[in-house]
Design an enzyme around this catalytic site. Structure first.
Site, mmCIF file in Angstrom:
data_model
loop_
_atom_site.group_PDB
_atom_site.id
_atom_site.type_symbol
_atom_site.label_atom_id
_atom_site.label_comp_id
_atom_site.label_asym_id
_atom_site.label_seq_id
_atom_site.Cartn_x
_atom_site.Cartn_y
_atom_site.Cartn_z
ATOM 1 C CB CYS A 173 -18.556 -22.468 -36.408
ATOM 2 S SG CYS A 173 -18.184 -22.326 -34.662
ATOM 3 C CB CYS A 226 -14.723 -23.197 -36.586
ATOM 4 S SG CYS A 226 -15.374 -24.731 -35.875
ATOM 5 C CG ASP A 280 -16.887 -13.052 -23.874
ATOM 6 O OD1 ASP A 280 -17.503 -14.135 -23.796
ATOM 7 O OD2 ASP A 280 -17.373 -12.035 -24.419
ATOM 8 C CG HIS A 302 -18.300 -27.207 -34.904
ATOM 9 N ND1 HIS A 302 -18.439 -25.863 -34.647
ATOM 10 C CD2 HIS A 302 -19.554 -27.699 -35.032
ATOM 11 C CE1 HIS A 302 -19.720 -25.553 -34.637
ATOM 12 N NE2 HIS A 302 -20.427 -26.648 -34.877
ATOM 13 C CG ASN A 319 -24.647 -19.670 -21.116
ATOM 14 O OD1 ASN A 319 -25.022 -19.845 -19.970
ATOM 15 N ND2 ASN A 319 -24.041 -18.555 -21.510
ATOM 16 N N GLY A 338 -29.389 -20.107 -22.817
ATOM 17 C CA GLY A 338 -28.714 -18.834 -23.059
ATOM 18 C C GLY A 338 -27.531 -18.922 -24.001
ATOM 19 C CG HIS A 383 -17.126 -24.173 -31.348
ATOM 20 N ND1 HIS A 383 -16.420 -24.449 -32.509
ATOM 21 C CD2 HIS A 383 -16.340 -24.624 -30.327
ATOM 22 C CE1 HIS A 383 -15.280 -25.043 -32.212
ATOM 23 N NE2 HIS A 383 -15.198 -25.154 -30.886
ATOM 24 C CG HIS A 435 -18.725 -21.161 -25.513
ATOM 25 N ND1 HIS A 435 -19.646 -21.465 -26.489
ATOM 26 C CD2 HIS A 435 -19.287 -20.198 -24.749
ATOM 27 C CE1 HIS A 435 -20.722 -20.715 -26.332
ATOM 28 N NE2 HIS A 435 -20.541 -19.942 -25.269
ATOM 29 C CG HIS A 438 -18.998 -18.018 -20.653
ATOM 30 N ND1 HIS A 438 -18.995 -16.756 -21.249
ATOM 31 C CD2 HIS A 438 -19.890 -18.749 -21.348
ATOM 32 C CE1 HIS A 438 -19.866 -16.752 -22.244
ATOM 33 N NE2 HIS A 438 -20.435 -17.937 -22.331
#
Ligand code: 5GP
Ligand code: ZN
Length: 118
Positions: free
Chosen positions: A6, A9, A32, A48, A92, A98, A103, A105, A107
């Site tokens: 990953c 990770c 990002d 994870h 997402n 999308g 993992h 997350h 945004h």
């Protein structure tokens, strides 16, 4: 707890470099690589968890922590104050949602308009 294949990770472990925004025992935040907005960082659990489709009651504290951190870190990263400023939170989930990196997350995007996307 960690998936050796990953990418997030690996970022958390420092095996792939990132621009760190925040870190504690449970979560990690970093800019990002392909920002949509003047401020665009990702907030991830160190554990994870593939996506929001896999969360359960055992993650209540972790998810609460992440949601409470988002406005604080957004302000620290330069998002302007509500209501003229603000920020966008996006999570997402799955291919049709999308999601590209599996993992979990969040945004966090903000800053003056126009944005690159969104
Ligand atoms: P998703 O589409 O899964 O919600 O978003 C994944 C995000 O991770 C994308 O916005 C993408 O730009 C970002 N990303 C993918 N690989 C890397 C990387 O190696 N480093 C950083 N900092 N961001 C990445
Ligand atoms: Zn991972």
């Amino acid at each position: 707890m960690h998936d050796p294949s990953c990418i997030f990770c690996k970022i958390i472990a420092g095996q792939i470099p990132s621009k760190k925004v925040y870190e504690d025992d449970d979560v990690f935040a970093f800019h990002d690589i392909n920002p949509w907005a003047p401020v665009h960082f990702l907030l991830v659990p160190k554990q994870h968890i593939p996506s929001m489709a896999q969360v359960g009651p055992e993650h209540e504290r972790l998810l609460g922590k992440m949601l409470l951190l988002a406005p604080r870190l957004a302000a620290e990263q330069g998002c302007n104050p509500y209501p003229e400023g603000g920020f966008r939170i996006v999570c997402n989930t799955g291919a049709e949602g999308g999601q590209e990196v599996h993992h979990l997350h969040i945004h966090v995007m903000g800053g003056p308009r126009p944005w690159v996307r969104g």
